[in-house]
Every structure is written in structure tokens, then in C-alpha cells.
Design a protein around this motif. Structure first.
Motif, PDB file in Angstrom:
ATOM      1  N   GLN A 128       0.829  -1.202   0.000  1.00 56.99           N
ATOM      2  CA  GLN A 128       0.000   0.000   0.000  1.00 56.99           C
ATOM      3  C   GLN A 128       0.867   1.256   0.000  1.00 56.99           C
ATOM      4  O   GLN A 128       1.854   1.336   0.729  1.00 56.99           O
ATOM      5  CB  GLN A 128      -0.917   0.010   1.229  1.00 56.99           C
ATOM      6  N   PRO A 129       0.490   2.269  -0.785  1.00 58.18           N
ATOM      7  CA  PRO A 129       1.274   3.505  -0.830  1.00 58.18           C
ATOM      8  C   PRO A 129       1.054   4.398   0.390  1.00 58.18           C
ATOM      9  O   PRO A 129       1.825   5.333   0.625  1.00 58.18           O
ATOM     10  CB  PRO A 129       0.753   4.198  -2.093  1.00 58.18           C
ATOM     11  N   GLY A 130       0.012   4.117   1.166  1.00 57.97           N
ATOM     12  CA  GLY A 130      -0.296   4.919   2.342  1.00 57.97           C
ATOM     13  C   GLY A 130      -1.312   4.195   3.191  1.00 57.97           C
ATOM     14  O   GLY A 130      -1.643   3.030   2.928  1.00 57.97           O
ATOM     15  N   PRO A 131      -1.826   4.841   4.240  1.00 56.68           N
ATOM     16  CA  PRO A 131      -2.820   4.202   5.104  1.00 56.68           C
ATOM     17  C   PRO A 131      -3.997   3.652   4.301  1.00 56.68           C
ATOM     18  O   PRO A 131      -4.394   4.218   3.276  1.00 56.68           O
ATOM     19  CB  PRO A 131      -3.244   5.344   6.032  1.00 56.68           C
ATOM     20  N   ILE A 132      -4.568   2.557   4.791  1.00 55.94           N
ATOM     21  CA  ILE A 132      -5.622   1.848   4.067  1.00 55.94           C
ATOM     22  C   ILE A 132      -6.966   2.523   4.275  1.00 55.94           C
ATOM     23  O   ILE A 132      -7.409   2.733   5.406  1.00 55.94           O
ATOM     24  CB  ILE A 132      -5.691   0.379   4.538  1.00 55.94           C
ATOM     25  N   THR A 133      -7.607   2.852   3.167  1.00 53.53           N
ATOM     26  CA  THR A 133      -8.967   3.385   3.178  1.00 53.53           C
ATOM     27  C   THR A 133      -9.814   2.521   2.246  1.00 53.53           C
ATOM     28  O   THR A 133      -9.307   1.596   1.601  1.00 53.53           O
ATOM     29  CB  THR A 133      -9.006   4.836   2.684  1.00 53.53           C
ATOM     30  N   GLY A 134     -11.081   2.840   2.144  1.00 51.72           N
ATOM     31  CA  GLY A 134     -11.962   2.075   1.281  1.00 51.72           C
ATOM     32  C   GLY A 134     -11.603   2.132  -0.187  1.00 51.72           C
ATOM     33  O   GLY A 134     -12.042   1.287  -0.976  1.00 51.72           O
ATOM     34  N   SER A 135     -10.787   3.099  -0.580  1.00 45.87           N
ATOM     35  CA  SER A 135     -10.384   3.225  -1.983  1.00 45.87           C
ATOM     36  C   SER A 135      -8.975   2.697  -2.244  1.00 45.87           C
ATOM     37  O   SER A 135      -8.437   2.859  -3.336  1.00 45.87           O
ATOM     38  CB  SER A 135     -10.474   4.691  -2.425  1.00 45.87           C
ATOM     39  N   SER A 136      -8.358   2.053  -1.255  1.00 46.75           N
ATOM     40  CA  SER A 136      -7.001   1.517  -1.426  1.00 46.75           C
ATOM     41  C   SER A 136      -6.989   0.353  -2.413  1.00 46.75           C
ATOM     42  O   SER A 136      -8.003  -0.336  -2.586  1.00 46.75           O
ATOM     43  CB  SER A 136      -6.448   1.064  -0.078  1.00 46.75           C
ATOM     44  N   PRO A 137      -5.847   0.107  -3.064  1.00 47.08           N
ATOM     45  CA  PRO A 137      -5.746  -0.998  -4.044  1.00 47.08           C
ATOM     46  C   PRO A 137      -6.056  -2.348  -3.406  1.00 47.08           C
ATOM     47  O   PRO A 137      -5.675  -2.617  -2.262  1.00 47.08           O
ATOM     48  CB  PRO A 137      -4.292  -0.924  -4.504  1.00 47.08           C
ATOM     49  N   LEU A 138      -6.744  -3.193  -4.176  1.00 52.87           N
ATOM     50  CA  LEU A 138      -7.094  -4.534  -3.722  1.00 52.87           C
ATOM     51  C   LEU A 138      -6.116  -5.568  -4.256  1.00 52.87           C
ATOM     52  O   LEU A 138      -5.367  -5.312  -5.212  1.00 52.87           O
ATOM     53  CB  LEU A 138      -8.517  -4.887  -4.184  1.00 52.87           C
ATOM     54  N   MET A 139      -6.120  -6.730  -3.654  1.00 57.37           N
ATOM     55  CA  MET A 139      -5.297  -7.850  -4.098  1.00 57.37           C
ATOM     56  C   MET A 139      -5.633  -8.229  -5.541  1.00 57.37           C
ATOM     57  O   MET A 139      -6.796  -8.219  -5.942  1.00 57.37           O
ATOM     58  CB  MET A 139      -5.550  -9.067  -3.203  1.00 57.37           C
ATOM     59  N   THR A 140      -4.605  -8.582  -6.298  1.00 52.93           N
ATOM     60  CA  THR A 140      -4.810  -9.117  -7.654  1.00 52.93           C
ATOM     61  C   THR A 140      -4.106 -10.459  -7.847  1.00 52.93           C
ATOM     62  O   THR A 140      -4.437 -11.204  -8.761  1.00 52.93           O
ATOM     63  CB  THR A 140      -4.313  -8.135  -8.721  1.00 52.93           C
ATOM     64  N   GLN A 285       0.977  -0.835   6.523  1.00 51.18           N
ATOM     65  CA  GLN A 285       0.209   0.399   6.619  1.00 51.18           C
ATOM     66  C   GLN A 285      -1.003   0.200   7.536  1.00 51.18           C
ATOM     67  O   GLN A 285      -1.704  -0.799   7.430  1.00 51.18           O
ATOM     68  CB  GLN A 285      -0.265   0.843   5.235  1.00 51.18           C
ATOM     69  N   PRO A 286      -1.275   1.151   8.401  1.00 50.72           N
ATOM     70  CA  PRO A 286      -2.478   1.063   9.240  1.00 50.72           C
ATOM     71  C   PRO A 286      -3.707   1.477   8.449  1.00 50.72           C
ATOM     72  O   PRO A 286      -3.606   2.051   7.354  1.00 50.72           O
ATOM     73  CB  PRO A 286      -2.191   2.073  10.358  1.00 50.72           C
ATOM     74  N   THR A 287      -4.859   1.203   8.989  1.00 52.88           N
ATOM     75  CA  THR A 287      -6.092   1.699   8.376  1.00 52.88           C
ATOM     76  C   THR A 287      -6.292   3.173   8.741  1.00 52.88           C
ATOM     77  O   THR A 287      -5.830   3.637   9.778  1.00 52.88           O
ATOM     78  CB  THR A 287      -7.312   0.898   8.861  1.00 52.88           C
ATOM     79  N   ASP A 288      -6.979   3.871   7.873  1.00 59.18           N
ATOM     80  CA  ASP A 288      -7.444   5.230   8.156  1.00 59.18           C
ATOM     81  C   ASP A 288      -8.958   5.184   8.011  1.00 59.18           C
ATOM     82  O   ASP A 288      -9.487   5.116   6.902  1.00 59.18           O
ATOM     83  CB  ASP A 288      -6.832   6.221   7.165  1.00 59.18           C
ATOM     84  N   LEU A 289      -9.661   5.201   9.130  1.00 63.17           N
ATOM     85  CA  LEU A 289     -11.107   4.985   9.147  1.00 63.17           C
ATOM     86  C   LEU A 289     -11.903   6.276   9.228  1.00 63.17           C
ATOM     87  O   LEU A 289     -13.091   6.247   9.568  1.00 63.17           O
ATOM     88  CB  LEU A 289     -11.475   4.078  10.324  1.00 63.17           C
ATOM     89  N   THR A 290     -11.285   7.389   8.898  1.00 61.65           N
ATOM     90  CA  THR A 290     -11.955   8.687   9.032  1.00 61.65           C
ATOM     91  C   THR A 290     -13.310   8.701   8.344  1.00 61.65           C
ATOM     92  O   THR A 290     -14.334   9.078   8.943  1.00 61.65           O
ATOM     93  CB  THR A 290     -11.070   9.812   8.466  1.00 61.65           C
TER      94      THR A 290
END
Length: 325
Positions: A128-140, A285-290
Motif C-alpha cells: 500500500q502507498p499509504g494508510p488503508i482506506t476504502g479506496s485503497s488498491p485490492l489484491m490481484t 500500513q495502518p487503516t485510516d477509518l476517518t
């Protein structure tokens, strides 16, 4: 007005969600292949709830068991996890993909307004390039049947939601810990509980070196809070997803330090790895749940230290009643 909810899977996520719904005045029916009656009785106490014992892979028996039910929503928590899912691809596809699709189809036909299901934060790509949000890249690229099956479930439920009109909400929790039976085969959760129980008994704790990698842990009641909110929140999309975590990663040494702080009189060390066919999920990367917290209207999830304090208290309460998870 009181509502009726079906919760499939009577392990810790199902039980904690049930407790929240019952305590606000809703009616709950818990369904499991083998209902853990003693655990539910201890954990839920004198709260009123119904149970159904049926194997969800038995289509005929499930149809018969669900036929008389009228529910406002469904929370589906049952799944095969980690090493248990890796044993048999066909069984994993049946339990983790086909079963939730059939349940969602039944929910739509029965007039339920919302179908909430538990996926996994492990569907997010490890790089992940940064903290994980709902729009972060998914596994392929996949090595885990479990992770692949969860993402397949999400895609199929999205298509089904748009075809049926049923609103579907997917929750993607990090590695869940808490008091309760790990019925789906969660090796990490079960191992963490086992070590905390040893500490409660004053015994030496030796954490297997592969109990976790650098990962994110989330207390089970925070997952339950998201599940409860997912049943209620006003959403415009037919298919929505939210991430549930603690917004902090945890290394093995940090887990050991958390236990040392909680049990200053107990020796806590790190030993050799235990036998496991699945490498624990790793995420730097941690999650960002904002956005998730604001949309669902839930409190900020507990930190590792606060979550383990609650977990330990839950185990002490259960121990006082003569039962462990």
C-alpha cells in the motif's frame, strides 16, 4: 420500533453483535451449524434470543429452517478462515461464496432491507502507498483461498445487490481478537486468546514467532459496532463497503509488550513458531477509518492497549462463571 435480525454464525462476532442489538430492544435469531449454547448462555446471560441449528451448506434444510422467518435484516458472519479455508478449495467456495449468495437471495425474497456480511481487510493489497482506506488498491495475485474467496464473494454480492434491489454492506475487519469460539478456524485469534488465558492463570506466556506478522488487530466489539451501524445507516448505493480496524499496526514485539503491561507479574517471551499452513497476513500500513467512522456514525475504535484491557475483562468475567472461550 423493535426489529428482528438474523445473525448467521454464533461465534464471537455474531454474539457481540447480538448483544448490541438485543440491548437496544431488537429481536435476534442466531443461526449456526452447531450452536455454542454454553458460550451464548454465559456471554448473553438472561437476554432473550432465538437459535436455529442448521448447516448452511445443506440447501434443503436451510430453506426449511428459514421459511417461517420474517426479518428486517441479516448479519452474515459465518465463514471458513485461514488454514481451515486452505484445506479444500471446493468447500471454501461453497461456504465463503455460495452460502452468502444464497442467504442474500433469501433475504431479498423475504423482504429484508439490508444484508451485512463480514469480508476481510486482507483483500487489500499488501503493498500500500499509504494508510488503508476504502479506496485503497485490492489484491490481484493470490496464494490464500480465504482471501480470494472473500473478494469473489464481494464481487458476486455486488452484482446480486444491483439485480435484486437488496442493499448489501460488506465489512472488512482487520485481524479480530476477543472472547469467544473461533468456529471458522481463525488460527491467530484462537492463539491470542489461548495466550491471554495462560496469563490470567499466572502461567508463563511464550508467543509463537508466527502468531502474527506486522498486522492490524481489532477488538471484536468494535466490529460488532460497525455491524450494528451498517444495519441502520442511510445509504444510497445498493452495494457499500467499510473497513474496520484499530488504525494502528501491531508487531509481535508490540503484542508481547501489551501483554507484559497487562500482566506485570507474568513472564512473556517470544518462542519458536507453531505449525501453520498459512502465513499470517502482513500489512505495514495502518487503516485510516476517518470516512468509515463519519459515515457509520460509530466511535473511534479502541487502541490495542484499550482493546486488550476490555478483552481481558471479558475473559475474567467468563472465568468467574466457570467458562472459557
Amino acid at each position: 420500533m423493535s426489529k428482528h435480525y438474523l445473525i448467521t454464525g454464533a461465534g464471537m462476532v455474531g454474539a457481540y453483535t447480538a448483544r448490541r442489538l438485543i440491548d437496544r430492544g431488537d429481536r435476534v435469531t442466531l443461526l449456526d451449524r452447531q450452536v455454542p449454547a454454553e458460550y451464548l448462555s454465559t456471554f448473553l446471560g438472561d437476554r432473550a434470543y432465538d437459535t436455529i441449528e442448521v448447516d448452511l451448506t445443506d440447501v434443503g434444510a436451510t430453506s426449511e429452517a428459514l421459511a417461517p422467518l420474517q426479518v428486517d435484516g441479516v448479519v452474515h458472519t459465518a465463514a471458513l478462515i485461514a488454514a481451515r479455508a486452505q484445506r479444500d478449495l471446493s468447500e471454501t467456495l461453497e461456504v465463503n461464496v455460495a452460502v452468502p449468495l444464497r442467504l442474500a437471495e433469501w433475504a431479498a425474497s423475504a423482504g429484508a432491507a439490508r444484508f451485512v456480511t463480514i469480508s476481510s481487510w486482507s483483500v487489500y493489497d499488501e503493498a500500500q502507498p499509504g494508510p488503508i482506506t476504502g479506496s485503497s488498491p485490492l489484491m490481484t495475485q493470490f496464494t490464500s483461498y480465504y482471501v480470494a474467496s472473500k473478494l469473489a464473494m464481494e464481487h458476486m454480492l455486488s452484482a446480486q445487490a444491483h439485480a435484486s434491489g437488496l442493499q448489501v454492506v460488506v465489512l472488512r475487519p482487520a485481524v479480530i481478537y476477543g472472547y469467544g469460539p473461533n468456529l471458522g478456524g481463525s488460527v491467530g485469534s484462537a492463539a491470542i486468546e489461548g495466550q491471554v488465558v495462560r496469563a490470567l492463570q499466572g502461567e508463563e506466556v511464550v508467543l509463537p514467532s508466527n502468531i502474527i506478522s506486522q498486522t492490524e488487530l481489532v477488538y471484536v466489539d468494535d466490529v460488532a459496532a460497525h455491524a450494528q451501524a451498517a444495519l441502520d445507516v442511510v445509504l444510497t448505493d445498493r452495494f457499500s463497503w467499510f473497513t474496520t480496524g484499530s488504525q494502528e499496526t501491531t508487531t509481535l514485539e508490540q503484542l508481547a509488550d501489551t501483554l507484559r503491561d497487562a500482566f506485570p507479574d507474568v513472564s512473556v517471551s517470544i518462542g519458536a513458531g507453531s505449525e501453520s499452513s498459512v502465513i499470517p497476513p502482513r500489512q505495514e500500513q495502518p487503516t485510516d477509518l476517518t470516512v468509515d467512522i463519519e459515515t457509520l456514525g460509530v466511535p473511534v475504535p479502541l487502541t490495542r492497549a484499550a482493546g486488550f484491557a476490555r478483552f481481558i475483562q471479558d475473559l475474567r468475567d467468563a472465568e468467574g462463571r466457570g467458562l472459557k472461550g
